[in-house]
Design a protein around this motif. Structure first.
Motif, PDB file in Angstrom:
ATOM      1  N   MET A 107       0.915  -1.172  -0.084  1.00  0.00           N
ATOM      2  CA  MET A 107      -0.039  -0.089  -0.121  1.00  0.00           C
ATOM      3  C   MET A 107       0.766   1.154   0.095  1.00  0.00           C
ATOM      4  O   MET A 107       1.810   1.305   0.678  1.00  0.00           O
ATOM      5  N   PRO A 108       0.719   2.217  -0.796  1.00  0.00           N
ATOM      6  CA  PRO A 108       1.374   3.447  -0.686  1.00  0.00           C
ATOM      7  C   PRO A 108       1.437   3.920   0.432  1.00  0.00           C
ATOM      8  O   PRO A 108       0.582   4.218   1.297  1.00  0.00           O
ATOM      9  N   ARG A 109       2.696   4.607   0.982  1.00  0.00           N
ATOM     10  CA  ARG A 109       2.832   5.391   1.961  1.00  0.00           C
ATOM     11  C   ARG A 109       1.704   6.740   2.220  1.00  0.00           C
ATOM     12  O   ARG A 109       1.104   7.077   3.290  1.00  0.00           O
ATOM     13  N   PHE A 110       1.451   7.149   0.955  1.00  0.00           N
ATOM     14  CA  PHE A 110       0.418   8.330   1.021  1.00  0.00           C
ATOM     15  C   PHE A 110      -0.848   7.885   1.577  1.00  0.00           C
ATOM     16  O   PHE A 110      -1.645   8.643   2.512  1.00  0.00           O
ATOM     17  N   LEU A 111      -1.359   6.997   1.109  1.00  0.00           N
ATOM     18  CA  LEU A 111      -2.598   6.204   1.475  1.00  0.00           C
ATOM     19  C   LEU A 111      -2.691   5.668   2.992  1.00  0.00           C
ATOM     20  O   LEU A 111      -3.734   5.932   3.681  1.00  0.00           O
ATOM     21  N   GLN A 112      -1.381   5.171   3.295  1.00  0.00           N
ATOM     22  CA  GLN A 112      -1.660   4.759   4.688  1.00  0.00           C
ATOM     23  C   GLN A 112      -1.409   6.273   5.749  1.00  0.00           C
ATOM     24  O   GLN A 112      -2.153   6.080   6.685  1.00  0.00           O
ATOM     25  N   LEU A 113      -0.967   7.145   5.173  1.00  0.00           N
ATOM     26  CA  LEU A 113      -1.130   8.390   6.015  1.00  0.00           C
ATOM     27  C   LEU A 113      -2.352   9.065   6.172  1.00  0.00           C
ATOM     28  O   LEU A 113      -2.798   9.280   7.091  1.00  0.00           O
ATOM     29  N   LEU A 114      -3.105   8.748   4.931  1.00  0.00           N
ATOM     30  CA  LEU A 114      -4.504   9.416   4.809  1.00  0.00           C
ATOM     31  C   LEU A 114      -5.544   8.397   5.799  1.00  0.00           C
ATOM     32  O   LEU A 114      -6.390   8.968   6.539  1.00  0.00           O
ATOM     33  N   LEU A 115      -5.374   7.122   5.754  1.00  0.00           N
ATOM     34  CA  LEU A 115      -6.046   6.411   6.479  1.00  0.00           C
ATOM     35  C   LEU A 115      -5.795   6.536   8.091  1.00  0.00           C
ATOM     36  O   LEU A 115      -6.653   6.429   8.926  1.00  0.00           O
ATOM     37  N   ALA A 116      -4.484   6.820   8.341  1.00  0.00           N
ATOM     38  CA  ALA A 116      -4.010   7.212   9.925  1.00  0.00           C
ATOM     39  C   ALA A 116      -4.691   8.398  10.270  1.00  0.00           C
ATOM     40  O   ALA A 116      -4.989   8.552  11.489  1.00  0.00           O
ATOM     41  N   LEU A 117      -4.571   9.547   9.453  1.00  0.00           N
ATOM     42  CA  LEU A 117      -5.263  10.827   9.743  1.00  0.00           C
ATOM     43  C   LEU A 117      -6.773  10.674   9.895  1.00  0.00           C
ATOM     44  O   LEU A 117      -7.407  11.330  10.851  1.00  0.00           O
ATOM     45  N   ALA A 118      -7.366  10.072   9.052  1.00  0.00           N
ATOM     46  CA  ALA A 118      -8.842   9.631   9.224  1.00  0.00           C
ATOM     47  C   ALA A 118      -9.178   8.891  10.753  1.00  0.00           C
ATOM     48  O   ALA A 118     -10.292   9.277  11.124  1.00  0.00           O
ATOM     49  N   ALA A 119      -8.278   8.026  10.881  1.00  0.00           N
ATOM     50  CA  ALA A 119      -8.623   7.172  12.259  1.00  0.00           C
ATOM     51  C   ALA A 119      -8.432   8.221  13.324  1.00  0.00           C
ATOM     52  O   ALA A 119      -9.244   8.175  14.360  1.00  0.00           O
ATOM     53  N   PHE A 120      -7.353   9.095  13.276  1.00  0.00           N
ATOM     54  CA  PHE A 120      -7.139  10.025  14.295  1.00  0.00           C
ATOM     55  C   PHE A 120      -8.356  10.973  14.399  1.00  0.00           C
ATOM     56  O   PHE A 120      -9.000  11.386  15.586  1.00  0.00           O
ATOM     57  N   LEU A 121      -8.775  11.480  13.382  1.00  0.00           N
ATOM     58  CA  LEU A 121     -10.083  12.402  13.450  1.00  0.00           C
ATOM     59  C   LEU A 121     -11.200  11.722  13.997  1.00  0.00           C
ATOM     60  O   LEU A 121     -12.046  12.237  14.656  1.00  0.00           O
ATOM     61  N   ALA A 122     -11.310  10.694  13.538  1.00  0.00           N
ATOM     62  CA  ALA A 122     -12.420   9.650  13.866  1.00  0.00           C
ATOM     63  C   ALA A 122     -12.468   9.574  15.529  1.00  0.00           C
ATOM     64  O   ALA A 122     -13.276   9.415  16.313  1.00  0.00           O
ATOM     65  N   GLY A 123     -11.151   9.306  16.095  1.00  0.00           N
ATOM     66  CA  GLY A 123     -10.946   9.099  17.303  1.00  0.00           C
ATOM     67  C   GLY A 123     -11.192  10.347  18.016  1.00  0.00           C
ATOM     68  O   GLY A 123     -11.984  10.407  19.346  1.00  0.00           O
ATOM     69  N   LEU A 124     -10.824  11.712  17.562  1.00  0.00           N
ATOM     70  CA  LEU A 124     -11.282  12.930  18.240  1.00  0.00           C
ATOM     71  C   LEU A 124     -12.894  13.249  18.300  1.00  0.00           C
ATOM     72  O   LEU A 124     -13.347  13.520  19.274  1.00  0.00           O
ATOM     73  N   TRP A 125     -13.404  12.857  17.178  1.00  0.00           N
ATOM     74  CA  TRP A 125     -14.772  12.968  17.040  1.00  0.00           C
ATOM     75  C   TRP A 125     -15.501  12.076  18.127  1.00  0.00           C
ATOM     76  O   TRP A 125     -16.516  12.393  18.782  1.00  0.00           O
ATOM     77  N   CYS A 126     -15.116  10.766  18.329  1.00  0.00           N
ATOM     78  CA  CYS A 126     -15.674   9.940  19.229  1.00  0.00           C
ATOM     79  C   CYS A 126     -15.507  10.527  20.491  1.00  0.00           C
ATOM     80  O   CYS A 126     -16.363  10.420  21.669  1.00  0.00           O
ATOM     81  N   LEU A 127     -14.436  10.896  20.978  1.00  0.00           N
ATOM     82  CA  LEU A 127     -14.338  11.263  22.240  1.00  0.00           C
ATOM     83  C   LEU A 127     -14.981  12.808  22.594  1.00  0.00           C
ATOM     84  O   LEU A 127     -15.600  12.967  23.540  1.00  0.00           O
ATOM     85  N   TYR A 128     -15.276  13.705  21.633  1.00  0.00           N
ATOM     86  CA  TYR A 128     -16.173  14.595  21.798  1.00  0.00           C
ATOM     87  C   TYR A 128     -17.449  14.478  21.708  1.00  0.00           C
ATOM     88  O   TYR A 128     -18.399  15.052  22.501  1.00  0.00           O
ATOM     89  N   ALA A 129     -18.072  13.394  20.899  1.00  0.00           N
ATOM     90  CA  ALA A 129     -19.378  12.924  21.053  1.00  0.00           C
ATOM     91  C   ALA A 129     -19.403  12.186  22.422  1.00  0.00           C
ATOM     92  O   ALA A 129     -20.724  12.342  22.973  1.00  0.00           O
ATOM     93  N   GLY A 130     -18.707  11.784  22.932  1.00  0.00           N
ATOM     94  CA  GLY A 130     -18.766  10.814  24.103  1.00  0.00           C
ATOM     95  C   GLY A 130     -19.213  11.801  25.415  1.00  0.00           C
ATOM     96  O   GLY A 130     -19.872  11.945  26.376  1.00  0.00           O
ATOM     97  N   TYR A 131     -18.266  13.273  25.106  1.00  0.00           N
ATOM     98  CA  TYR A 131     -18.482  13.973  26.269  1.00  0.00           C
ATOM     99  C   TYR A 131     -19.632  14.875  26.115  1.00  0.00           C
ATOM    100  O   TYR A 131     -20.318  14.891  26.959  1.00  0.00           O
ATOM    101  N   GLY A 132     -19.932  15.123  24.865  1.00  0.00           N
ATOM    102  CA  GLY A 132     -21.346  15.572  24.688  1.00  0.00           C
ATOM    103  C   GLY A 132     -22.596  14.877  25.124  1.00  0.00           C
ATOM    104  O   GLY A 132     -23.382  15.375  25.692  1.00  0.00           O
ATOM    105  N   ARG A 133     -22.365  13.474  24.953  1.00  0.00           N
ATOM    106  CA  ARG A 133     -23.610  12.818  25.371  1.00  0.00           C
ATOM    107  C   ARG A 133     -23.545  12.611  26.999  1.00  0.00           C
ATOM    108  O   ARG A 133     -24.582  12.403  27.543  1.00  0.00           O
TER     109      ARG A 133
END
Length: 85
Positions: A1-27
């Motif tokens: 898998m190209p490194r750029f695609l791996q970087l994009l997937l890791a950044l998407a997972a990082f942003l999803a993790g931040l969103w989950c923490l934010y949603a959990g706090y809001g809930r």
């Protein structure tokens, strides 16, 4: 898998993790979260079963996503050279 695609997937997972923490706090601080907490304590007092609150599940998912994506951004993707035989 190209490194750029791996970087994009890791950044998407990082942003999803931040969103989950934010949603959990809001809930947790919302009326729905406080009602769920109170009802969970009541149900546990009646039947003794252990229950996990929804916002605790969001916190756990967010932590796992942040931890995994941080590790992947720091350590993953470095390919080892294969030895010639």
């Amino acid at each position: 898998m190209p490194r750029f695609l791996q970087l994009l997937l890791a950044l998407a997972a990082f942003l999803a993790g931040l969103w989950c923490l934010y949603a959990g706090y809001g809930r947790g601080v919302s009326l729905a979260g406080k009602t769920e907490t109170g009802l969970t304590y009541l149900k546990t007092g009646i039947d003794g079963k252990t229950r996990v609150l929804t916002h605790h599940s969001y916190y756990a998912a967010g932590f796992v996503l942040l931890l995994g994506s941080s590790w992947w951004l720091m350590k993953g993707g470095s390919r080892q050279k294969r030895r010639a035989r």
